[in-house]
Design a protein around this motif. Structure first.
Motif, PDB file in Angstrom:
ATOM      1  N   ASP A 155      74.906  51.003 119.867  1.00 53.96           N
ATOM      2  CA  ASP A 155      73.952  50.061 118.203  1.00 53.96           C
ATOM      3  C   ASP A 155      73.818  50.157 117.351  1.00 53.96           C
ATOM      4  OD1 ASP A 155      72.530  52.199 118.214  1.00 53.96           O
ATOM      5  OD2 ASP A 155      70.456  51.291 118.629  1.00 53.96           O
ATOM      6  N   VAL A 156      75.455  50.172 116.664  1.00 56.83           N
ATOM      7  CA  VAL A 156      75.705  49.952 114.844  1.00 56.83           C
ATOM      8  C   VAL A 156      75.896  49.568 114.667  1.00 56.83           C
ATOM      9  CG1 VAL A 156      78.062  51.173 113.450  1.00 56.83           C
ATOM     10  CG2 VAL A 156      76.890  52.686 116.037  1.00 56.83           C
ATOM     11  N   GLU A 157      75.217  48.825 113.040  1.00 55.81           N
ATOM     12  CA  GLU A 157      75.729  47.804 112.843  1.00 55.81           C
ATOM     13  C   GLU A 157      75.980  46.920 111.790  1.00 55.81           C
ATOM     14  OE1 GLU A 157      70.816  46.106 111.038  1.00 55.81           O
ATOM     15  OE2 GLU A 157      69.934  46.302 114.221  1.00 55.81           O
ATOM     16  N   LEU A 158      76.656  46.128 111.573  1.00 52.19           N
ATOM     17  CA  LEU A 158      77.512  45.306 110.865  1.00 52.19           C
ATOM     18  C   LEU A 158      76.924  44.202 110.062  1.00 52.19           C
ATOM     19  CD1 LEU A 158      80.087  45.503 108.905  1.00 52.19           C
ATOM     20  CD2 LEU A 158      81.039  44.090 111.177  1.00 52.19           C
ATOM     21  N   TRP A 159      76.444  45.052 108.314  1.00 47.59           N
ATOM     22  CA  TRP A 159      75.904  43.774 107.619  1.00 47.59           C
ATOM     23  C   TRP A 159      77.026  43.441 107.243  1.00 47.59           C
ATOM     24  CZ3 TRP A 159      71.516  45.919 105.809  1.00 47.59           C
ATOM     25  CH2 TRP A 159      69.740  46.985 106.602  1.00 47.59           C
ATOM     26  N   VAL A 160      77.023  41.596 106.862  1.00 52.00           N
ATOM     27  CA  VAL A 160      78.191  41.210 106.180  1.00 52.00           C
ATOM     28  C   VAL A 160      77.123  40.485 105.233  1.00 52.00           C
ATOM     29  CG1 VAL A 160      80.304  40.000 106.472  1.00 52.00           C
ATOM     30  CG2 VAL A 160      79.312  41.587 108.296  1.00 52.00           C
ATOM     31  N   LEU A 161      78.148  40.651 103.745  1.00 50.06           N
ATOM     32  CA  LEU A 161      77.342  39.551 102.713  1.00 50.06           C
ATOM     33  C   LEU A 161      79.510  38.879 102.348  1.00 50.06           C
ATOM     34  CD1 LEU A 161      76.141  42.311 102.261  1.00 50.06           C
ATOM     35  CD2 LEU A 161      75.389  41.189 100.111  1.00 50.06           C
ATOM     36  N   GLY A 162      78.660  37.754 101.382  1.00 51.15           N
ATOM     37  CA  GLY A 162      79.945  37.559 100.510  1.00 51.15           C
ATOM     38  C   GLY A 162      79.961  36.118 100.798  1.00 51.15           C
ATOM     39  N   GLN A 163      80.950  35.641  99.861  1.00 47.12           N
ATOM     40  CA  GLN A 163      81.300  34.117 100.007  1.00 47.12           C
ATOM     41  C   GLN A 163      82.065  33.275 101.417  1.00 47.12           C
ATOM     42  OE1 GLN A 163      84.142  33.051  96.607  1.00 47.12           O
ATOM     43  NE2 GLN A 163      84.471  31.332  97.750  1.00 47.12           N
ATOM     44  N   LEU A 164      82.975  34.179 101.703  1.00 45.91           N
ATOM     45  CA  LEU A 164      83.509  34.512 103.278  1.00 45.91           C
ATOM     46  C   LEU A 164      82.284  34.434 104.237  1.00 45.91           C
ATOM     47  CD1 LEU A 164      87.401  34.900 103.185  1.00 45.91           C
ATOM     48  CD2 LEU A 164      86.593  32.588 103.583  1.00 45.91           C
ATOM     49  N   ALA A 165      81.582  34.967 104.225  1.00 47.11           N
ATOM     50  CA  ALA A 165      80.937  35.568 104.758  1.00 47.11           C
ATOM     51  C   ALA A 165      79.922  34.446 105.396  1.00 47.11           C
ATOM     52  CB  ALA A 165      79.692  36.159 104.298  1.00 47.11           C
ATOM     53  N   GLN A 166      79.538  33.943 104.940  1.00 50.87           N
ATOM     54  CA  GLN A 166      78.877  32.182 104.762  1.00 50.87           C
ATOM     55  C   GLN A 166      79.369  31.572 105.706  1.00 50.87           C
ATOM     56  OE1 GLN A 166      75.609  32.891 103.840  1.00 50.87           O
ATOM     57  NE2 GLN A 166      76.708  34.859 102.847  1.00 50.87           N
ATOM     58  N   LYS A 167      81.088  31.364 105.921  1.00 48.97           N
ATOM     59  CA  LYS A 167      81.859  30.873 106.759  1.00 48.97           C
ATOM     60  C   LYS A 167      81.852  31.322 108.704  1.00 48.97           C
ATOM     61  CE  LYS A 167      83.945  28.384 103.422  1.00 48.97           C
ATOM     62  NZ  LYS A 167      83.787  27.237 103.263  1.00 48.97           N
ATOM     63  N   ILE A 168      81.542  32.251 108.790  1.00 51.69           N
ATOM     64  CA  ILE A 168      80.878  33.224 109.760  1.00 51.69           C
ATOM     65  C   ILE A 168      80.271  32.228 110.808  1.00 51.69           C
ATOM     66  CG2 ILE A 168      80.483  34.770 111.465  1.00 51.69           C
ATOM     67  CD1 ILE A 168      80.630  36.702 108.757  1.00 51.69           C
ATOM     68  N   LYS A 169      80.508  31.770 112.081  1.00 52.36           N
ATOM     69  CA  LYS A 169      79.853  31.359 113.017  1.00 52.36           C
ATOM     70  C   LYS A 169      78.956  31.896 113.825  1.00 52.36           C
ATOM     71  CE  LYS A 169      83.227  26.908 112.824  1.00 52.36           C
ATOM     72  NZ  LYS A 169      83.733  27.780 111.660  1.00 52.36           N
ATOM     73  N   ASP A 170      77.754  31.270 114.232  1.00 53.57           N
ATOM     74  CA  ASP A 170      76.833  32.251 114.936  1.00 53.57           C
ATOM     75  C   ASP A 170      77.513  32.904 116.644  1.00 53.57           C
ATOM     76  OD1 ASP A 170      74.851  31.898 112.799  1.00 53.57           O
ATOM     77  OD2 ASP A 170      73.881  30.866 114.083  1.00 53.57           O
ATOM     78  N   LYS A 171      78.347  31.451 117.271  1.00 54.36           N
ATOM     79  CA  LYS A 171      78.793  32.656 117.498  1.00 54.36           C
ATOM     80  C   LYS A 171      80.437  33.452 117.928  1.00 54.36           C
ATOM     81  CE  LYS A 171      82.796  28.869 118.058  1.00 54.36           C
ATOM     82  NZ  LYS A 171      83.942  29.670 117.703  1.00 54.36           N
ATOM     83  N   ASP A 172      79.957  33.840 116.763  1.00 49.48           N
ATOM     84  CA  ASP A 172      81.275  34.750 116.511  1.00 49.48           C
ATOM     85  C   ASP A 172      80.536  35.922 116.737  1.00 49.48           C
ATOM     86  OD1 ASP A 172      83.432  33.212 117.227  1.00 49.48           O
ATOM     87  OD2 ASP A 172      83.628  32.721 115.368  1.00 49.48           O
ATOM     88  N   LEU A 173      79.151  35.932 115.986  1.00 51.94           N
ATOM     89  CA  LEU A 173      78.669  37.213 115.970  1.00 51.94           C
ATOM     90  C   LEU A 173      77.727  37.970 117.223  1.00 51.94           C
ATOM     91  CD1 LEU A 173      76.407  36.157 112.355  1.00 51.94           C
ATOM     92  CD2 LEU A 173      78.491  37.759 112.823  1.00 51.94           C
ATOM     93  N   LYS A 174      78.534  39.335 117.174  1.00 55.87           N
ATOM     94  CA  LYS A 174      77.911  39.914 117.943  1.00 55.87           C
ATOM     95  C   LYS A 174      76.207  40.411 117.856  1.00 55.87           C
ATOM     96  CE  LYS A 174      81.115  40.739 120.620  1.00 55.87           C
ATOM     97  NZ  LYS A 174      81.497  40.644 122.552  1.00 55.87           N
TER      98      LYS A 174
END
Length: 196
Positions: A155-174
């Motif tokens: 259950d190790v978490e990854l938190w993502v920020l930044g300009q390109l992070a805003q382009k991540i689609k919900d379907k691609d996130l675990k």
């Protein structure tokens, strides 16, 4: 002029205020000037490194204090080939200022190196800042690779920020991967900080 304005603003607003109210708008303006070819890359690098010096000086002052929570550690890194570290450095400053336990790994980290931090006494949360790498097209693959090489069913978490992070689609996130709009959202997410 930079030093004079910085010092007078520091006395008035403190370092966090200077970063948000002075440095961020200044860097955005530099970006526009660079895109319009009014300035060149050397100008942008010159100012970025002056700002980076200030972040590092203020970070140094905080690294001697004892973290409030030794059981949680925030591991800050930039993905491979990502070199824009100002935002991540400042986030490290903000976390340390609030008594968090952090490990700052810096630019261009290979995911294969990160599992080392999973088997330690403190529970790791990985935080990354994406400005140009991986590209928008490569983001889904980066998230899958993190899950495979670092989380590996834990259950190790990854938190993502930044300009390109805003382009991540919900379907691609675990379920263990979160996208944040900015540094203040990260600060509000951390349990021991919400209470203080």
């Amino acid at each position: 002029m930079f030093q004079r304005i910085y010092q007078s603003s520091l006395d008035e607003f403190g370092f966090s205020g200077v970063f948000y109210n002075l440095f961020v708008p200044f860097l955005e303006e530099l970006g526009y000037l660079w895109q319009s070819k009014t300035i060149n890359l050397a100008h942008e690098h010159f100012i970025s490194h002056l700002i980076k010096q200030k972040v590092l000086i203020n970070l140094e002052k905080l690294q001697y204090q004892q973290p409030h929570n030794q059981e949680q550690v925030y591991i800050l890194f930039l993905p491979e080939n990502e070199m824009h570290d100002l935002g991540l450095l400042f986030l490290n400053y903000e976390l340390l200022k609030r008594g968090c336990n952090t490990i700052y790994l810096g630019a261009s980290m290979m995911l294969e190196s990160l599992p080392f931090f999973k088997n330690k006494e403190a529970k790791p949360t990985f935080i990354t800042y994406i400005t140009v790498q991986p590209t928008e097209k490569q983001l889904p693959s980066f998230l899958k690779q993190f899950d495979k090489k670092v989380s590996n069913g834990d259950d190790v978490e990854l938190w993502v920020l930044g300009q390109l992070a805003q382009k991540i689609k919900d379907k691609d996130l675990k379920s263990n991967q979160l996208v944040f709009r900015g540094i203040s959202d990260v600060i509000n997410k951390i349990p021991e900080l919400v209470k203080s």
